[in-house]
Motif scaffolding. Structure first.
Motif, PDB file in Angstrom:
ATOM      1  N   UNK A 196     -37.572  24.887  10.334  1.00  7.47           N
ATOM      2  CA  UNK A 196     -36.119  24.770  11.281  1.00  7.47           C
ATOM      3  C   UNK A 196     -35.825  23.953  11.541  1.00  7.47           C
ATOM      4  N   UNK A 197     -34.791  22.928  10.480  1.00 10.58           N
ATOM      5  CA  UNK A 197     -34.031  21.678  10.958  1.00 10.58           C
ATOM      6  C   UNK A 197     -32.623  21.927  11.498  1.00 10.58           C
ATOM      7  N   UNK A 198     -32.586  21.353  12.671  1.00  9.67           N
ATOM      8  CA  UNK A 198     -31.125  21.201  13.283  1.00  9.67           C
ATOM      9  C   UNK A 198     -30.529  20.352  13.040  1.00  9.67           C
ATOM     10  N   UNK A 199     -28.699  20.252  12.476  1.00 11.27           N
ATOM     11  CA  UNK A 199     -28.216  19.284  12.565  1.00 11.27           C
ATOM     12  C   UNK A 199     -27.015  19.423  13.279  1.00 11.27           C
ATOM     13  N   UNK A 200     -26.183  17.698  13.220  1.00 13.53           N
ATOM     14  CA  UNK A 200     -25.376  17.595  14.026  1.00 13.53           C
ATOM     15  C   UNK A 200     -24.192  18.661  14.082  1.00 13.53           C
ATOM     16  N   UNK A 201     -23.378  18.688  14.682  1.00 15.88           N
ATOM     17  CA  UNK A 201     -21.828  19.524  14.546  1.00 15.88           C
ATOM     18  C   UNK A 201     -20.892  18.004  15.239  1.00 15.88           C
ATOM     19  N   UNK A 202     -19.508  18.123  14.136  1.00 12.95           N
ATOM     20  CA  UNK A 202     -18.486  17.103  14.849  1.00 12.95           C
ATOM     21  C   UNK A 202     -17.784  18.230  14.597  1.00 12.95           C
ATOM     22  N   UNK A 203     -17.031  17.440  15.901  1.00 10.43           N
ATOM     23  CA  UNK A 203     -15.457  18.152  16.798  1.00 10.43           C
ATOM     24  C   UNK A 203     -14.634  17.021  16.662  1.00 10.43           C
ATOM     25  N   UNK A 204     -14.277  16.378  15.744  1.00 12.90           N
ATOM     26  CA  UNK A 204     -12.968  15.455  15.637  1.00 12.90           C
ATOM     27  C   UNK A 204     -11.083  15.663  16.463  1.00 12.90           C
ATOM     28  N   UNK A 205     -11.133  16.300  16.531  1.00 18.25           N
ATOM     29  CA  UNK A 205     -10.795  17.605  17.783  1.00 18.25           C
ATOM     30  C   UNK A 205     -10.055  18.343  17.984  1.00 18.25           C
ATOM     31  N   UNK A 206     -10.295  19.166  19.302  1.00 14.80           N
ATOM     32  CA  UNK A 206     -10.080  20.000  20.134  1.00 14.80           C
ATOM     33  C   UNK A 206     -10.129  21.342  18.772  1.00 14.80           C
ATOM     34  N   UNK A 207     -10.628  22.111  19.018  1.00 12.22           N
ATOM     35  CA  UNK A 207     -10.643  22.957  18.199  1.00 12.22           C
ATOM     36  C   UNK A 207     -10.888  22.350  16.300  1.00 12.22           C
ATOM     37  N   UNK A 208     -11.754  21.997  16.327  1.00 11.41           N
ATOM     38  CA  UNK A 208     -11.468  21.605  14.816  1.00 11.41           C
ATOM     39  C   UNK A 208     -13.330  21.425  14.350  1.00 11.41           C
ATOM     40  N   UNK A 209     -13.734  21.631  13.866  1.00  9.27           N
ATOM     41  CA  UNK A 209     -15.686  22.126  13.996  1.00  9.27           C
ATOM     42  C   UNK A 209     -15.672  21.705  12.604  1.00  9.27           C
ATOM     43  N   UNK A 210     -16.615  20.210  11.542  1.00  8.52           N
ATOM     44  CA  UNK A 210     -17.325  19.857  10.768  1.00  8.52           C
ATOM     45  C   UNK A 210     -18.750  19.632  10.661  1.00  8.52           C
ATOM     46  N   UNK A 211     -19.153  19.729   9.332  1.00 10.12           N
ATOM     47  CA  UNK A 211     -20.693  19.666   8.447  1.00 10.12           C
ATOM     48  C   UNK A 211     -20.453  18.096   8.179  1.00 10.12           C
ATOM     49  N   UNK A 212     -21.580  17.357   8.214  1.00 15.21           N
ATOM     50  CA  UNK A 212     -21.697  16.738   6.721  1.00 15.21           C
ATOM     51  C   UNK A 212     -22.229  17.533   5.761  1.00 15.21           C
ATOM     52  N   UNK A 213     -21.688  17.370   4.826  1.00 14.09           N
ATOM     53  CA  UNK A 213     -22.432  18.485   3.882  1.00 14.09           C
ATOM     54  C   UNK A 213     -23.600  17.767   3.360  1.00 14.09           C
ATOM     55  N   UNK A 214     -23.450  16.311   3.223  1.00  7.67           N
ATOM     56  CA  UNK A 214     -25.349  15.262   2.892  1.00  7.67           C
ATOM     57  C   UNK A 214     -25.702  16.207   4.054  1.00  7.67           C
ATOM     58  N   UNK A 215     -25.863  16.139   4.981  1.00  8.15           N
ATOM     59  CA  UNK A 215     -26.373  16.201   5.833  1.00  8.15           C
ATOM     60  C   UNK A 215     -27.085  17.503   5.933  1.00  8.15           C
ATOM     61  N   UNK A 216     -26.800  18.383   6.248  1.00  8.52           N
ATOM     62  CA  UNK A 216     -26.215  20.192   5.432  1.00  8.52           C
ATOM     63  C   UNK A 216     -27.690  19.882   4.588  1.00  8.52           C
ATOM     64  N   UNK A 217     -27.583  19.135   3.077  1.00  2.47           N
ATOM     65  CA  UNK A 217     -28.804  19.291   2.230  1.00  2.47           C
ATOM     66  C   UNK A 217     -29.626  18.242   2.986  1.00  2.47           C
ATOM     67  N   UNK A 218     -29.280  17.456   3.500  1.00  7.72           N
ATOM     68  CA  UNK A 218     -31.052  16.866   3.097  1.00  7.72           C
ATOM     69  C   UNK A 218     -31.665  17.487   4.378  1.00  7.72           C
ATOM     70  N   UNK A 219     -30.990  18.303   5.482  1.00  9.64           N
ATOM     71  CA  UNK A 219     -31.936  19.245   6.772  1.00  9.64           C
ATOM     72  C   UNK A 219     -33.000  20.864   5.433  1.00  9.64           C
ATOM     73  N   UNK A 220     -31.718  21.040   4.556  1.00  6.63           N
ATOM     74  CA  UNK A 220     -32.452  22.101   4.213  1.00  6.63           C
ATOM     75  C   UNK A 220     -33.429  21.440   2.924  1.00  6.63           C
ATOM     76  N   UNK A 221     -33.471  20.466   2.041  1.00  8.65           N
ATOM     77  CA  UNK A 221     -33.815  20.070   1.588  1.00  8.65           C
ATOM     78  C   UNK A 221     -35.704  19.449   2.263  1.00  8.65           C
ATOM     79  N   UNK A 222     -34.843  18.720   3.651  1.00 10.49           N
ATOM     80  CA  UNK A 222     -36.435  18.710   4.220  1.00 10.49           C
ATOM     81  C   UNK A 222     -37.227  19.897   4.410  1.00 10.49           C
TER      82      UNK A 222
END
Ligand code: ADP
Length: 503
Positions: free
Chosen positions: A31-57
């Motif tokens: 299992x590999x955790x990845x970062x959560x991004x909150x650019x504004x209140x109630x907004x939530x984003x993930x870095x898709x490349x980090x998702x891929x890197x952690x999934x591949x890894x």
């Protein structure tokens, strides 16, 4: 040489890879955790490349940990956080923006407008969904409108969009496959769940060009292979399902009338309704459960509870009456009952079947003898009562009786909770040996497609072995009386926070 199934479980906070053997035992798990991004209140984003890197890894590490060769993997199954979307460039393979996560509320006002314009009925009829920012369509529209040049590039066919399953498969195949399955497609709000196609009328409504969408392929079918460079072998990609639907499959709820409930931070309940998409009158969601190649799609009704295990966290962190979640069982077991106390943990309002965003939590029925053990027990009961509310709503819609409830998720390590659940429902509760239902579901879908497992009968017997059963013990009379009290407590919590109260 023995063969195995690799299942990828791309969740909201971590990417996991799990290797299963023929007996459906887990051989390795990473299992590999990845970062959560909150650019504004109630907004939530993930870095898709980090998702891929952690999934591949995690996949590479799981293979290494199992001490097997990638050539021993018969097939890959994928399950994923649903509704989250990625927009990427077909040529470079690079995302144009962070992934917009299911939790993100940035399109809430647009969704309010759609509701005001009266599109609710049409959308529910076609997609089985209720208009909400949660689903993918408004997020895709936002990306096309807000990423500079995206709309023009999309029209020229230069871009691809997809839920996380699509993104991972595109990466695994190095751009050869742009696909999704009906369980994921049915969460986009662009997919007609009756005729199983992207719906032109909805694409117009959301202003999304058809050509950026993936091809919809069955949930259990060999849809292509991984590029050799990615994992060191060309491996069949054979299973795809959104996380809750994968859990339903992983729990072996393969026939109409079977239901599972996942007890995590909140609860997610799905009822298999066979090949009939049932339109809800109880504000539940109708969704595609899965489609096995060459067979009719299977459907489910879905409902969720916002605060379940989170109420136990509240006991621990805010109330400080327990030191750990597990202690809730010890403390609640020290009393025979709640002494008439009810907790309604409507901390963020109430979901199905109440849909009251202004409800707030209450503790009621307190007497001079009430102590923290009673409150802990009443909090556990509140999880079971909310689940019971969902079961009742599902049964009204599906016009059926749920004969047993299969359970999974972090809070199901609590035996008392599951006994309370059986008592409140008056129904047997089953906790399988394999508590990793979601990732197991992805493995089973893949294993079925490549004939690693002969059929659903073989899977059903693997799943039912060594389960723990909780039988209802409460008399009908007490059960009914207590449930009425719960409903009275819910009424008192309802619409507590409405503005008029302050005037
Ligand atoms: P999620 O996937 O939503 O993060 P998990 O399935 O990991 O959730 O479950 C974690 C939740 O289960 C937490 O909210 C926690 O309070 C609750 N939980 C964990 N262990 C217990 C327990 N023994 N009794 C009651 N609740 C528990």
């Amino acid at each position: 040489m023995d063969q195995y199934i690799l299942a990828l479980d791309q969740g909201t906070t971590s990417s996991r890879a799990v290797i299963f053997n023929k007996k459906a035992d887990i051989i390795s798990i990473v299992q590999q955790p990845f970062s959560q991004h909150y650019p504004q209140p109630s907004w939530v984003e993930h870095d898709a490349m980090e998702i891929w890197a952690t999934q591949l890894g995690s996949a590479q590490m799981a293979i290494a940990k199992a001490n097997i060769s990638p050539t021993q993997i018969a097939a890959i199954g994928i399950t994923n956080q649903r509704e989250t979307v990625v927009l990427w460039d077909r040529e470079t393979g690079m995302p144009l923006h962070n992934a917009i996560v299911w939790q993100c509320r940035r399109t809430a006002s647009f969704c309010d407008e759609l509701r005001l314009q009266g599109h609710e009925e049409l959308i529910q009829k076609k997609t089985g969904l209720l208009i909400d920012a949660y689903f993918s369509a408004s997020k895709i529209r936002w990306l096309l409108d807000n990423v500079p040049g995206a709309r023009e590039q999309a029209k020229e066919g230069k871009l691809a969009v997809g839920t996380i399953d699509s993104w991972l498969i595109w990466r695994l195949s190095q751009g050869k496959l742009h696909v999704t399955d009906p369980s994921n497609a049915s969460r986009t709000m662009l997919f007609n769940i009756h005729n199983m196609v992207w719906d032109d009328e909805l694409l117009d409504l959301f202003d999304i060009p058809h050509l950026i969408l993936p091809k919809v392929v069955p949930s259990s079918a060999i849809v292509g292979e991984t590029a050799v460079e990615v994992l060191g072998a060309s491996i069949a990609i054979a299973g795809i399902a959104g996380d809750q639907q994968a859990a339903l499959f992983g729990q072996g709820c393969l026939s109409r009338g079977q239901a599972k409930n996942t007890y995590g931070t909140g609860c997610f309940m799905l009822l298999n309704t066979g090949d009939e998409p049932i339109k809800s009158t109880q504000k539940l969601l109708t969704t595609v459960a899965w489609q096995i190649a060459g067979q009719k799609p299977q459907y489910a009704l879905e409902g969720s509870v916002f605060i379940a295990g989170a109420a136990i966290q509240w006991l621990r962190d805010e109330m400080q009456i327990i030191n750990s979640a597990a202690e809730s069982e010890v403390l609640a077991s020290s009393v025979a009952d709640t002494g008439g106390v009810f907790v309604v943990p409507a901390f963020v309002g109430l979901g199905a079947p109440y849909w009251d965003q202004y409800a707030r939590g209450i503790i009621i029925g307190i007497t001079r003898g009430t102590n923290r053990a009673h409150i802990a027990r009443a909090t556990l009961e509140s999880i079971a009562y909310q689940t019971c509310d969902l079961v009742k709503a599902l049964c009204v819609d599906a016009n059926c009786k749920v004969k047993e409830l299969r359970v999974d998720g972090g809070a199901t390590s609590n035996n008392l909770l599951l006994q309370i659940q059986a008592d409140i429902l008056g129904t047997r509760v089953i906790r399988p040996k394999m508590v990793e239902s979601t990732v197991a579901g992805a493995a089973y879908l893949a294993g079925l497609a490549c004939k690693y497992w002969a059929g659903t009968d073989e899977l059903a017997s693997l799943i039912s072995s060594e389960a723990t059963y909780f039988e209802p013990k409460l008399s009908l009379e007490i059960r009914v009386a207590n449930y009425k009290k719960w409903q009275r407590a819910v009424k008192r919590a309802s619409s507590w926070d409405v503005a008029e109260d302050y005037s």
